[in-house]
Design an enzyme around this catalytic site. Structure first.
Site, mmCIF file in Angstrom:
data_model
loop_
_atom_site.group_PDB
_atom_site.id
_atom_site.type_symbol
_atom_site.label_atom_id
_atom_site.label_comp_id
_atom_site.label_asym_id
_atom_site.label_seq_id
_atom_site.Cartn_x
_atom_site.Cartn_y
_atom_site.Cartn_z
ATOM 1 N N ASP A 1 -32.070 -5.611 4.212
ATOM 2 C CA ASP A 1 -32.482 -4.700 5.276
ATOM 3 C C ASP A 1 -31.929 -5.200 6.605
ATOM 4 O OD1 ASP A 1 -34.586 -2.441 6.073
ATOM 5 O OD2 ASP A 1 -34.757 -4.067 7.532
ATOM 6 N N ILE A 2 -31.341 -4.286 7.391
ATOM 7 C CA ILE A 2 -30.816 -4.665 8.706
ATOM 8 C C ILE A 2 -31.976 -4.954 9.644
ATOM 9 C CG2 ILE A 2 -29.430 -3.906 10.679
ATOM 10 C CD1 ILE A 2 -27.905 -2.079 8.757
ATOM 11 N N ASN B 1 -30.713 1.626 17.387
ATOM 12 C CA ASN B 1 -30.702 3.084 17.558
ATOM 13 C C ASN B 1 -31.264 3.501 18.915
ATOM 14 O OD1 ASN B 1 -29.466 4.191 15.274
ATOM 15 N ND2 ASN B 1 -31.318 4.010 14.051
ATOM 16 N N HIS C 1 -27.881 6.986 17.855
ATOM 17 C CA HIS C 1 -27.733 7.071 16.399
ATOM 18 C C HIS C 1 -26.279 6.963 15.943
ATOM 19 C CE1 HIS C 1 -31.915 7.849 15.363
ATOM 20 N NE2 HIS C 1 -31.984 8.570 16.464
ATOM 21 N N ASP D 1 -25.056 4.578 12.950
ATOM 22 C CA ASP D 1 -24.193 4.943 11.820
ATOM 23 C C ASP D 1 -23.031 3.970 11.676
ATOM 24 O OD1 ASP D 1 -25.778 7.089 11.226
ATOM 25 O OD2 ASP D 1 -24.463 8.601 12.117
ATOM 26 N N ARG E 1 -17.920 -9.449 -5.865
ATOM 27 C CA ARG E 1 -16.975 -9.464 -6.974
ATOM 28 C C ARG E 1 -16.835 -8.064 -7.563
ATOM 29 N NH1 ARG E 1 -20.180 -13.365 -10.761
ATOM 30 N NH2 ARG E 1 -21.677 -11.745 -10.180
ATOM 31 N N GLU F 1 -31.719 1.917 6.454
ATOM 32 C CA GLU F 1 -30.919 0.708 6.690
ATOM 33 C C GLU F 1 -31.077 -0.306 5.560
ATOM 34 O OE1 GLU F 1 -34.798 0.155 9.101
ATOM 35 O OE2 GLU F 1 -33.518 1.772 8.383
ATOM 36 N N ARG G 1 -24.124 -16.352 1.753
ATOM 37 C CA ARG G 1 -22.770 -16.071 2.239
ATOM 38 C C ARG G 1 -22.718 -14.677 2.863
ATOM 39 N NH1 ARG G 1 -18.223 -17.144 4.766
ATOM 40 N NH2 ARG G 1 -16.369 -16.181 3.884
#
Length: 303
Positions: free
Chosen positions: A180-181, A188, A193, A197, A212, A223, A243
């Site tokens: 989750d961001i 926003n 917005h 995006d 991979r 998000e 990572r």
């Protein structure tokens, strides 16, 4: 891609393009050029292993057509509003003339004619909007790709997890990551917005390029993203997850001359025999909640 696969993709592209031209009231060169450019980009981004999946090529071009249909929908909706405003203005003008007892039969007749024509155009535009809305909905239901980020969507996730969770003889283990961001609402609210995006696209591209070939990345909603790491143990799952978070943290997105700092939190769990898609996602979600509670910008694992 093999020759027959390229032929299949090209045929599907031509079919969709002809369908667009046939259904458009006015098909411009610009719309055709946009479609061809979008199609070329999609073809270049097709992974070799995905071509063999049944119906994948068709899904790609259904998604491209959806974007064009959405643009047409927006155009017709805008025209509709303008026509309605003009119709209202003519009605008010005509009413005013009649109220002041101005005997202008020719003017009245002309206004009546204009109003009739405009009413027809409003009705026609509404019919086109209804038709396009229906088609866009159908395309969204059939598509396995998220229209914004061009990664797999929630529908594809459901299909994929149902398939592997129901395989009682699955010969390998896998891990599921829910990401989750952090503070996405702040981005926003501060930048708008459109910036939001761009952040979603930015994150999706990093995830796609880092994972991979056998791993899968999905946009779960808003998000939130879900990643399935196949054939991997706990140690390497932790390394890959950290990572990914490091790459997100260290890469800056430039928007309107501002460097947007983006971080993500991740909840991680591994597949246990007997797991359902719901139980697997629920554990990852619980782990994600703990990662947020611990201060964000980090991972938390639950078995």
């Amino acid at each position: 891609m093999q020759k027959n696969e390229l032929i299949s993709v090209s045929n599907e592209m031509c079919k969709k393009l002809l369908s667009i031209i046939d259904q458009e009231e006015v098909a411009t060169k610009e719309k055709v050029a946009d479609y061809l450019f979008e199609s070329a980009q999609i073809i270049m981004n097709i992974k070799e292993e995905e071509v063999s999946e049944k119906g994948f090529a068709k899904t790609l071009f259904l998604d491209a057509y959806k974007e064009i249909a959405t643009q047409s929908l927006s155009s017709y909706a805008s025209s509709n509003v303008k026509i309605q405003e003009l119709t209202k203005l003519h009605e008010e003008t005509l009413s005013k003339c009649q109220a002041q007892h101005i005997d202008l039969p020719a003017l009245t007749s002309k206004f009546d004619e204009i109003q009739t024509l405009m009413s027809y155009e409003v009705q026609k535009a509404n019919e086109i909007i209804t038709e396009l809305t229906s088609k866009v909905k159908q395309l969204e239901e059939k598509s396995n790709l998220d229209s914004l980020t061009k990664i797999y969507n929630r529908r594809a996730l459901s299909t994929y997890l149902n398939k592997i969770c129901s395989n009682k003889e699955l010969p390998y283990n896998f891990h599921l990551l829910m990401l989750d961001i952090d503070d996405f609402k702040v981005i926003n609210d501060k930048y708008g917005h459109i910036a939001g995006d761009k952040v979603l696209i930015f994150v999706s591209n990093i995830l796609k390029k880092t994972l991979r070939e056998g791993d899968k990345v999905f946009r779960y909603g808003g998000e939130e993203f879900i990643i399935v790491l196949n054939r991997i143990d706990d140690k390497h799952c932790k390394l890959i997850t950290n990572r990914l978070l490091e790459l997100i943290r260290n890469n800056k997105l430039i928007y309107k001359n501002d460097n947007l700092s983006i971080t993500m939190s991740a909840g991680v769990t591994n597949f246990i025999r007997g797991d359902t898609p719901n139980s697997l996602i629920a554990r990852a979600d619980k782990a994600l909640y703990q990662a947020k509670k611990n201060g964000k910008n980090q991972m938390h694992g639950i078995k």
